[in-house]
Enzyme design. Structure first.
Site, mmCIF file in Angstrom:
data_model
loop_
_atom_site.group_PDB
_atom_site.id
_atom_site.type_symbol
_atom_site.label_atom_id
_atom_site.label_comp_id
_atom_site.label_asym_id
_atom_site.label_seq_id
_atom_site.Cartn_x
_atom_site.Cartn_y
_atom_site.Cartn_z
ATOM 1 N N ASP A 56 0.867 -1.377 0.063
ATOM 2 C CA ASP A 56 0.306 0.113 -0.242
ATOM 3 C C ASP A 56 0.713 1.371 -0.181
ATOM 4 O OD1 ASP A 56 -0.542 -1.955 1.063
ATOM 5 O OD2 ASP A 56 -2.945 -1.108 1.663
ATOM 6 N N HIS B 250 -1.012 4.125 -0.473
ATOM 7 C CA HIS B 250 -2.688 4.774 0.387
ATOM 8 C C HIS B 250 -2.085 6.917 0.159
ATOM 9 C CE1 HIS B 250 -5.308 3.031 1.705
ATOM 10 N NE2 HIS B 250 -4.567 1.927 1.992
ATOM 11 N N ASP C 23 -3.977 -0.259 -3.430
ATOM 12 C CA ASP C 23 -4.431 0.603 -2.376
ATOM 13 C C ASP C 23 -3.179 1.732 -2.806
ATOM 14 O OD1 ASP C 23 -6.585 -0.588 -1.248
ATOM 15 O OD2 ASP C 23 -5.351 -0.954 1.048
ATOM 16 N N ASP D 101 -6.756 6.743 -1.786
ATOM 17 C CA ASP D 101 -7.240 6.725 -1.183
ATOM 18 C C ASP D 101 -6.179 7.387 0.609
ATOM 19 O OD1 ASP D 101 -10.401 7.168 -1.271
ATOM 20 O OD2 ASP D 101 -10.147 5.083 -0.900
ATOM 21 N N ARG D 102 -7.189 7.911 2.015
ATOM 22 C CA ARG D 102 -6.322 8.700 2.686
ATOM 23 C C ARG D 102 -5.218 9.897 2.598
ATOM 24 N NH1 ARG D 102 -8.508 6.500 7.012
ATOM 25 N NH2 ARG D 102 -8.471 3.538 7.669
ATOM 26 N N ASN E 111 -8.566 -3.037 -2.231
ATOM 27 C CA ASN E 111 -9.382 -2.663 -1.153
ATOM 28 C C ASN E 111 -10.382 -1.294 -1.781
ATOM 29 O OD1 ASN E 111 -8.061 -2.928 0.628
ATOM 30 N ND2 ASN E 111 -9.476 -2.694 1.612
ATOM 31 N N HIS E 112 -9.129 -0.945 -1.611
ATOM 32 C CA HIS E 112 -9.554 0.884 -2.083
ATOM 33 C C HIS E 112 -9.497 1.743 -3.214
ATOM 34 C CE1 HIS E 112 -9.623 3.022 2.369
ATOM 35 N NE2 HIS E 112 -8.654 1.744 2.868
ATOM 36 N N HIS F 220 -3.498 -8.320 -3.034
ATOM 37 C CA HIS F 220 -3.675 -8.164 -2.197
ATOM 38 C C HIS F 220 -4.267 -7.913 -0.355
ATOM 39 C CE1 HIS F 220 -4.344 -3.327 -0.490
ATOM 40 N NE2 HIS F 220 -5.515 -3.758 0.484
ATOM 41 N N ARG G 77 -11.685 -7.493 9.888
ATOM 42 C CA ARG G 77 -12.434 -5.848 9.632
ATOM 43 C C ARG G 77 -13.639 -6.338 8.984
ATOM 44 N NH1 ARG G 77 -7.961 -4.016 6.614
ATOM 45 N NH2 ARG G 77 -6.372 -5.091 6.986
ATOM 46 N N HIS H 80 -2.450 -4.849 2.573
ATOM 47 C CA HIS H 80 -3.243 -4.746 3.188
ATOM 48 C C HIS H 80 -3.436 -4.469 4.542
ATOM 49 C CE1 HIS H 80 -7.755 -4.975 3.299
ATOM 50 N NE2 HIS H 80 -7.394 -5.654 3.600
#
Length: 488
Positions: A230, A232, A259, A262-263, A291-292, A340, A390, A417
């Site tokens: 990730d 991000h 990923d 995002d963030r 997943n993002h 991922h 999660r 992840h």
């Protein structure tokens, strides 16, 4: 149940210790203390809601929901428990479930303007999703990729950035010079023209539409393959990987394991750089869906808002279509599976099953099935399988990893992840490696980043690195109202 006075006093004392740990952002230790308080006195609802807040901070949304529901069993009027459950469901993109709790919160606290604002925004998201679903299979609503013609977009004479021009054969082709100039612009917080951004996304979308769900990868002869986890939206840390480890080239391949966005608030810069290199070096830059790279996550964690702020709603929709086309897994040298999230809720899954996943028809990963589990699952130290911390996917033990690898004639699993203090962790008797490449995640966690360099003879070298300075733009700058709900 009956709880002795001494246990009540002791539990409340431990809760105080847990609160102190929480204020110091030592969330795993705080969870241990709240758990100890609950074991002494399981009748206090606030112990559960406090522990739920810790789980939210650690992105263990399934555990947060469970704690909120335990609190509501004890005290159905505890509004904080509804708020915690709404937070977790929102984090998972379960907007309808979150809306129910936000209605309760707003009803009990009608004067709370913040709660009202979050309720209104969640209601808008739910209505929008329902509308989008209604038109999704309407033949009269073509995709952006089918209707977009980037070449028709005019570039103003005042634009002073790099340009993508026609080659001699009449084909558009990106160049290394363009990418280098683009990266320098991004470092200086400047944009490229929307025409070229659309061209980059569209070129990669077309590539991905022709790719299988599982891609076989070989390490360049006399070169290396770098696997990154990730990133991000942390553009400056992401570029630092290239600057210290080498940029993509004919002899240096990269695999970014989901990923990308995002963030972090420079997600647009990250994904355009990755897509540009994918166009420039299609067989040396590999991208897996995380997943993002999904609509629900992008609505909450900032990417949708960022694309709309820096470019347009149309561009976000094209990104969404490109994300839907991203492959789900890679196999390196016939021996290492890279996904991922992780493995599956059933034992008989083969690589051919992954190849056959109809990701283009399914589009979004949903909350169950192979595609969902590839993107969301996590390893656990105990044998067997467990419920996901999660709330989506599963947790899988060392025996599950061993059996899957043996069934598919593989040596190991690399996944991402999860943030890790040192950037990577080796588990499951050396057969499962987690690599995470966003150092000082969200500017708060203090973790190192890591990547893995793999040689042609499939030897692995783990490299860790620290974060680098970036402009004063906070994480999730472009996120919805729900950034506050999620405790960011």
């Amino acid at each position: 149940m009956t709880v002795s006075e001494s246990d009540r006093v002791k539990a409340d004392q431990i809760k105080g210790e847990a609160n102190k740990l929480f204020s110091e952002k030592r969330f795993p230790e705080a969870i241990e203390k709240y758990t100890a308080a609950i074991e002494l006195n399981p009748t206090v609802a606030v112990y559960y809601t406090n522990r739920a807040f810790c789980h939210l901070k650690l992105e263990s949304y399934g555990y947060a929901i469970t704690d909120a529901e335990e609190a509501l069993k004890i005290d159905p009027t505890l509004t904080k428990a509804n708020y915690r459950r709404a937070s977790a469901n929102m984090a998972l993109g379960k907007f309808k479930e979150a809306l129910k709790d936000l209605r309760v919160v707003s009803k009990r606290a009608p004067g709370d303007k913040d709660a009202k604002a979050k309720l209104d925004e969640c209601s808008k998201i739910v209505k929008r999703i329902e509308f989008e679903k209604a038109i999704e299979h309407d033949d009269r609503t073509p995709s952006i990729a089918e209707t977009l013609d980037p070449s028709s977009i005019t570039v103003e004479s005042s634009y002073d950035g790099p340009r993508i021009d026609l080659e001699q054969d009449g084909e558009l082709q990106i160049t290394q010079d363009f990418v280098t100039q683009m990266i320098e612009r991004f470092k200086n917080q400047k944009k490229i023209h929307k025409k070229y951004a659309f061209m980059i996304i569209f070129a990669v979308y077309k590539m991905m539409m022709e790719a299988p769900s599982l891609i076989d990868v070989s390490v360049p002869e006399k070169g290396i393959l770098t696997v990154c986890g990730d990133v991000h939206g942390q553009f400056y840390d992401f570029i630092n990987i290239f600057e210290t480890n080498g940029y993509p080239s004919d002899t240096h391949a990269y695999l970014f394991n989901g990923d990308f966005v995002d963030r972090g608030s420079f997600s647009v810069e990250v994904i355009l750089t990755l897509f540009a290199y994918k166009w420039l070096y299609p067989d040396r830059l590999y991208l897996a869906r995380g997943n993002h790279e999904t609509d629900n996550m992008n609505k909450v964690y900032g990417f949708e808002g960022e694309v709309k702020a820096k470019f347009s709603d149309m561009m976000f929709k094209l990104f969404s279509e490109a994300f839907n086309a991203l492959p789900l897994a890679h196999v390196i040298g016939h021996k290492i599976l890279v996904v991922h999230g992780g493995l599956f809720s059933k034992d008989d899954v083969t690589l051919d099953d992954i190849r056959k996943i109809n990701r283009l028809g399914q589009r979004q990963p949903g909350t169950e099935g192979l595609m969902c589990e590839l993107l969301w699952s996590d390893p656990q130290p105990e044998p067997g399988r467990g419920a996901s911390k999660r709330g989506v996917g599963i947790q899988f033990g060392p025996d599950v990893t061993k059996n899957f690898l043996e069934r598919n004639n593989l040596d190991m699993l690399i996944r991402s992840h999860e943030v890790k203090e040192n950037g990577y962790v080796i588990e499951h008797d050396g057969k499962c490696v987690t690599v995470f490449s966003a150092p000082n995640y969200c500017d708060t966690v203090g973790n190192k980043g890591a990547y893995i360099n793999i040689t042609p003879d499939i030897k692995l070298d783990y490299v860790t690195f620290e974060h680098v300075p970036h402009p004063q733009v906070r994480p999730m700058q472009y996120a919805s109202q729900f950034s506050g709900l999620l405790g960011m």
